[in-house]
Design a protein around this motif. Structure first.
Motif, PDB file in Angstrom:
ATOM      1  N   MET A 326     -36.122 -87.974 -42.238  1.00 11.89           N
ATOM      2  CA  MET A 326     -35.349 -88.802 -41.301  1.00 11.89           C
ATOM      3  C   MET A 326     -35.489 -90.282 -41.638  1.00 11.89           C
ATOM      4  SD  MET A 326     -35.695 -87.114 -37.539  1.00 11.89           S
ATOM      5  CE  MET A 326     -37.419 -86.714 -37.392  1.00 11.89           C
ATOM      6  N   ILE A 327     -36.704 -90.676 -42.005  1.00  9.80           N
ATOM      7  CA  ILE A 327     -36.965 -92.089 -42.300  1.00  9.80           C
ATOM      8  C   ILE A 327     -36.205 -92.531 -43.553  1.00  9.80           C
ATOM      9  CG2 ILE A 327     -38.755 -93.789 -42.869  1.00  9.80           C
ATOM     10  CD1 ILE A 327     -40.754 -91.965 -41.265  1.00  9.80           C
ATOM     11  N   GLU A 383     -41.782 -99.645 -40.730  1.00 13.32           N
ATOM     12  CA  GLU A 383     -43.129-100.123 -40.425  1.00 13.32           C
ATOM     13  C   GLU A 383     -43.686 -99.455 -39.155  1.00 13.32           C
ATOM     14  OE1 GLU A 383     -44.851-104.479 -39.957  1.00 13.32           O
ATOM     15  OE2 GLU A 383     -43.327-104.350 -41.545  1.00 13.32           O
ATOM     16  N   LEU A 384     -42.827 -99.395 -38.125  1.00 12.74           N
ATOM     17  CA  LEU A 384     -43.255 -98.748 -36.865  1.00 12.74           C
ATOM     18  C   LEU A 384     -43.464 -97.252 -37.072  1.00 12.74           C
ATOM     19  CD1 LEU A 384     -41.017-100.519 -34.175  1.00 12.74           C
ATOM     20  CD2 LEU A 384     -43.419-100.953 -34.735  1.00 12.74           C
ATOM     21  N   GLN A 385     -42.600 -96.640 -37.882  1.00 11.89           N
ATOM     22  CA  GLN A 385     -42.757 -95.209 -38.185  1.00 11.89           C
ATOM     23  C   GLN A 385     -44.090 -94.962 -38.899  1.00 11.89           C
ATOM     24  OE1 GLN A 385     -40.503 -92.444 -37.573  1.00 11.89           O
ATOM     25  NE2 GLN A 385     -39.607 -93.914 -36.159  1.00 11.89           N
ATOM     26  N   ASP A 390     -48.364 -92.436 -39.909  1.00 10.54           N
ATOM     27  CA  ASP A 390     -49.298 -92.492 -41.041  1.00 10.54           C
ATOM     28  C   ASP A 390     -50.170 -93.742 -40.910  1.00 10.54           C
ATOM     29  OD1 ASP A 390     -50.458 -91.578 -43.433  1.00 10.54           O
ATOM     30  OD2 ASP A 390     -49.099 -92.784 -44.677  1.00 10.54           O
ATOM     31  N   PRO A 391     -50.874 -93.860 -39.741  1.00  4.99           N
ATOM     32  CA  PRO A 391     -51.572 -95.114 -39.430  1.00  4.99           C
ATOM     33  C   PRO A 391     -52.647 -95.484 -40.443  1.00  4.99           C
ATOM     34  CG  PRO A 391     -52.194 -93.378 -37.882  1.00  4.99           C
ATOM     35  CD  PRO A 391     -51.048 -92.860 -38.680  1.00  4.99           C
ATOM     36  N   LYS A 392     -53.261 -94.492 -41.096  1.00 10.51           N
ATOM     37  CA  LYS A 392     -54.325 -94.807 -42.072  1.00 10.51           C
ATOM     38  C   LYS A 392     -53.776 -94.836 -43.503  1.00 10.51           C
ATOM     39  CE  LYS A 392     -57.911 -92.673 -39.230  1.00 10.51           C
ATOM     40  NZ  LYS A 392     -58.670 -91.424 -39.074  1.00 10.51           N
ATOM     41  N   PHE A 393     -52.475 -94.761 -43.642  1.00 15.11           N
ATOM     42  CA  PHE A 393     -51.801 -94.798 -44.957  1.00 15.11           C
ATOM     43  C   PHE A 393     -52.252 -93.658 -45.876  1.00 15.11           C
ATOM     44  CE2 PHE A 393     -52.393 -99.373 -43.710  1.00 15.11           C
ATOM     45  CZ  PHE A 393     -51.090 -99.586 -43.288  1.00 15.11           C
ATOM     46  N   GLU A 394     -52.698 -92.542 -45.289  1.00 14.97           N
ATOM     47  CA  GLU A 394     -53.179 -91.426 -46.150  1.00 14.97           C
ATOM     48  C   GLU A 394     -52.035 -90.825 -46.975  1.00 14.97           C
ATOM     49  OE1 GLU A 394     -56.318 -88.952 -43.698  1.00 14.97           O
ATOM     50  OE2 GLU A 394     -54.933 -89.990 -42.360  1.00 14.97           O
TER      51      GLU A 394
END
Length: 433
Positions: A326-327, A383-385, A390-394
């Motif tokens: 989707m992104i 960025e918000l997505q 994926d807050p820790k950029f894993e």
């Protein structure tokens, strides 16, 4: 010559719980199973297309299963319209059984086959197999099709009962398979293809259903079921998938299975939407269609880490996480103002689980031109997505190892500028319609 029936395998590559195969085996004649590697489809594919390898390996496994029953699978390579007359010279065919397919090419092929076989006095019987409900089975009170998912799903869910998910007991009737010596079949190389190096997802989705609702949106987790490929080619029965969803009480997964059927229904009722905007006024949008930006998107070099991670995952594995689809779709159509058809075509080349109805539906949803109750001004902020999913950029670090270093690409467009630009372009196009 013994009179026989033929079961024509297409998107139903399994012996168990197969509607048309069941009806064929219960018919009056021994059944010869058939698969055609269709040149009309194969000629458009790359030589290392992984889906051809998947089909080839599945066909080989089917042959072995049938050989254990003293039968075999007749495998042909060519155009169905040329292959069928050859088969009729070889066998005395009385009836042909097959399952429905809803894509435009398949519908045209089956209409032509029905006409040809009828002219040869052969009965052509087709059945519903790859969906729970099809065509006109889910309609509004005024007998028109639903074009928004939520009301469609309410009726789909209300109508669902044990009858619709009961498996077809094909095994009981295997004795009615045509007993035959081993039949030759074309090799991959013979058809001009190479064996793909990609891995195919295993059918071990059940253990994921308990946590599916919690984990499915986080691309760093292996929280989705990966069954798209198996539903696409029928190595998994939709009845079994729905039954498993109900038993696991996984309503979120059940609704995902229903989304697939919703898009198939849309494609059936509105076949033009495979190639044109479902909401026709969206065909007036002036896309920028910048080739260099499209290349950067394809290769995962846009400078937007979550977009680039998704595209690299797709290019390397033939699969992309559902949330990320989707992104990247929103980014291509809204940030870069590139026609959704460009993205749809690229996914069609790359995705192992490519299914026209769902892919077109998803792309049109991203562009705002499809079956979506939300207005066109939803523009995903990558960025918000990322912060949310994926807050820790894993996930990002796995697919974009240079992320956070000087080697990583600069953003090819600024978000606020892109958002304002797309809203202006869309507004202009839609206000003139």
């Amino acid at each position: 010559m013994t009179p026989i029936s033929i079961h024509w395998f297409r998107r139903d590559l399994r012996l168990a719980d197969n509607a048309a195969l069941y009806h064929a085996l219960k018919g009056d004649h021994p059944v010869l199973p058939l698969f055609i590697f269709d040149k009309n489809i194969l000629e458009k594919l790359a030589k290392d297309d992984a889906r051809v390898t998947f089909i080839y390996e599945t066909i080989e496994a089917l042959k072995k299963e049938l050989q254990q029953q003293g039968s075999d699978l007749l495998v042909k390579y060519g155009k169905p319209e040329k292959i069928w007359p050859e088969i009729l010279k070889e066998y005395q065919v009385k009836e042909v059984y097959t399952n429905h397919d809803y894509e435009p090419y398949a519908r045209e092929r089956d209409d032509n086959m029905a006409e040809f076989l009828t002219s040869e006095e052969i009965v052509f019987k087709t059945y519903k197999d790859q969906v729970i409900f099809e065509k006109n089975e889910i309609l509004k009170a005024d007998k028109t099709p639903y074009t928004v998912f939520t009301p469609f799903y309410k009726q789909w869910h209300a109508k669902l009962n044990d009858f619709y998910i009961k498996p077809y007991p094909t095994k009981k009737y295997f004795k009615n398979l045509l007993q035959t010596k081993h039949l030759p079949s074309p090799g991959l190389k013979e058809m001009g293809f190479e064996k793909s190096k990609l891995d195919f997802p295993k059918l071990n989705y059940k253990k994921k259903l308990d946590d599916y609702a919690k984990e499915r949106d986080f691309p760093a987790l292996d929280g989705t079921t990966h069954i798209g490929l198996h539903l696409r080619f029928g190595t998994l029965s939709i009845r079994k998938a729905v039954k498993d969803a109900l038993e696991a009480k996984s309503n979120v997964w059940l609704s995902e299975l229903a989304w697939r059927e919703f898009y198939m229904t849309i494609l059936w009722h509105f076949p033009y939407s495979a190639f044109d905007s479902f909401k026709k006024q969206y065909d007036k949008i002036k896309w920028r269609n910048n080739e260099d930006e499209f290349k950067a998107w394809r290769e995962g070099n846009t400078g937007y880490p979550i977009v680039d991670a998704g595209m690299r995952q797709l290019n390397q594995t033939g699969w992309m996480h559902n949330r990320v689809r989707m992104i990247v779709g929103s980014f291509l159509t809204k940030h870069l103002l590139i026609d959704w058809r460009w993205g749809e075509t690229y996914f069609a080349e790359k995705l192992l689980d490519y299914e026209m109805a769902s892919n077109v539906g998803g792309w049109q949803w991203a562009a705002g031109s499809g079956n979506d109750a939300a207005p066109y001004f939803r523009v995903f902020n990558p960025e918000l997505q990322t912060k949310k999913f994926d807050p820790k950029f894993e996930y990002i670090k796995k697919w974009v190892p240079e992320f956070g270093t000087k080697k990583y690409a600069q953003p090819i467009v600024e978000h606020t500028f892109a958002r304002e630009r797309v809203l202006k372009v869309f507004k202009e196009a839609l206000s003139n319609s």
